[in-house]
Design an enzyme around this catalytic site. Structure first.
Site, PDB file in Angstrom:
ATOM      1  N   CYS A 190       0.869  -1.166   0.000  1.00  0.00           N
ATOM      2  CA  CYS A 190       0.000   0.000   0.000  1.00  0.00           C
ATOM      3  C   CYS A 190       0.911   1.223   0.000  1.00  0.00           C
ATOM      4  O   CYS A 190       1.798   1.340   0.852  1.00  0.00           O
ATOM      5  CB  CYS A 190      -0.857  -0.025   1.263  1.00  0.00           C
ATOM      6  SG  CYS A 190      -1.803   1.485   1.501  1.00  0.00           S
ATOM      7  N   CYS A 196      -1.095   3.830  -6.211  1.00  0.00           N
ATOM      8  CA  CYS A 196      -1.985   3.239  -5.210  1.00  0.00           C
ATOM      9  C   CYS A 196      -2.243   1.841  -5.749  1.00  0.00           C
ATOM     10  O   CYS A 196      -2.537   1.681  -6.940  1.00  0.00           O
ATOM     11  CB  CYS A 196      -3.287   4.027  -5.126  1.00  0.00           C
ATOM     12  SG  CYS A 196      -4.589   3.167  -4.223  1.00  0.00           S
TER      13      CYS A 196
HETATM   14  N1  DGL Z   1      -4.156   0.750  -1.772  1.00  0.00           N
HETATM   15  C1  DGL Z   1      -3.705   1.851  -1.026  1.00  0.00           C
HETATM   16  C2  DGL Z   1      -2.479   2.516  -1.635  1.00  0.00           C
HETATM   17  O1  DGL Z   1      -1.728   1.859  -2.326  1.00  0.00           O
HETATM   18  C3  DGL Z   1      -4.640   2.862  -0.453  1.00  0.00           C
HETATM   19  C4  DGL Z   1      -6.095   2.885  -0.673  1.00  0.00           C
HETATM   20  C5  DGL Z   1      -6.822   3.622   0.431  1.00  0.00           C
HETATM   21  O2  DGL Z   1      -6.985   4.837   0.352  1.00  0.00           O
HETATM   22  O3  DGL Z   1      -7.174   2.935   1.396  1.00  0.00           O
HETATM   23  O4  DGL Z   1      -2.202   3.659  -1.387  1.00  0.00           O
END
Ligand code: DGL
Length: 255
Positions: free
Chosen positions: A70, A181
């Site tokens: 993430c 993301c």
């Molecule tokens: N998948 C996450 C990232 O790579 C974040 C998504 C969220 O805002 O929860 O930043």
């Protein structure tokens, strides 16, 4: 130390990294954690998210490796009270790779609001003497997480509308597009539909490459485990995964 690799995201995004790791290094035990109780991360404060990520890391701290799949959670790693050798963040790796393939124009970084505010991508791209175009895109996370509530046509049209609104103005200014993301890997066909060809960069492959250099991976293992947990509602998470053709069985975990 527990012989397990833990992969953490706020929700569905990190499953792309999880899949790549499972495929490339099948002789490991894996635990995926979707922290859906605290989704979305990208609109939280830095302080709140730092504490949350610390709590998750602490819970699994005696694991072989903890992959922060993430970007938003990776952005707050530098602010944690303690740093851990077995924790792998994804921003620097992804920014360096994108910089290495960027040839003309800038590198567009589409990431959550908090990731863009904390500026780790911009910093690492600059360290490579490249230019970035940062774009806040937390709305795209909501779209992906809600896919199960839409039919394919509505989902497609919503994605195209968002991309046109947020990104069309930058067309022609970049040759490399960082899906900053992990949720955005699911949207690449739609990005291509509006923005055409570019180097679309996701973190999956760079994380796998880096893991090879960080830990000793097992050559064999009989019956390696794969556990997919959510801190939220497991039935709901199951449906969300199915809508993206991720057919894992979700279990609950309280952290
Ligand atoms: N998948 C996450 C990232 O790579 C974040 C998504 C969220 O805002 O929860 O930043």
């Amino acid at each position: 130390m527990k012989d397990q690799i833990v992969v953490i995201d706020s929700g569905l995004g990190g499953l792309n990294i999880y899949n790549t790791l499972v495929e490339q290094f099948p002789n490991e035990n894996y635990i995926y954690v979707a922290d859906e109780a605290y989704l979305p991360y990208g609109t939280k404060t830095k302080e709140f998210l730092t504490k949350r990520v610390e709590a998750l890391i602490n819970h699994f701290k005696d694991s072989k490796a903890i992959i922060i799949a993430c970007n938003t959670a990776s952005s707050v790693l530098p602010f944690m009270e303690k740093q851990y050798d077995n924790v792998v963040g994804i921003i620097e790796l992804t920014a360096n790779y994108a910089s290495s393939i960027n040839q003309k124009g800038s590198i567009l970084v589409l990431a959550t609001n908090l990731t863009i505010e904390l500026g780790e991508y911009q910093k690492h791209i600059k360290l490579n003497n490249k230019e970035s175009i940062p774009v806040k895109g937390s709305d795209f996370v909501t779209l992906v997480e809600n896919k199960q509530t839409m039919d394919d046509k509505i989902y497609h049209d919503e994605a195209i509308k968002l991309i046109e609104n947020k990104l069309l103005e930058h067309l022609g200014k970049f040759d490399t597009f960082i899906c900053g993301c992990t949720h955005f890997g699911y949207l690449i066909p739609y990005f291509k539909e509006v923005l055409g060809d570019a180097n679309y960069v996701v973190s999956d492959f760079v994380v796998a490459e880096s893991l090879k250099t960080k830990v000793v991976l097992n050559k064999t293992k009989s019956n390696p485990t794969r556990l997919v947990y959510t801190t939220g509602n497991k039935d709901e998470f199951q449906l969300k995964m199915q809508s993206l053709k991720m057919n894992y069985k979700a279990e609950s975990i309280a952290i």
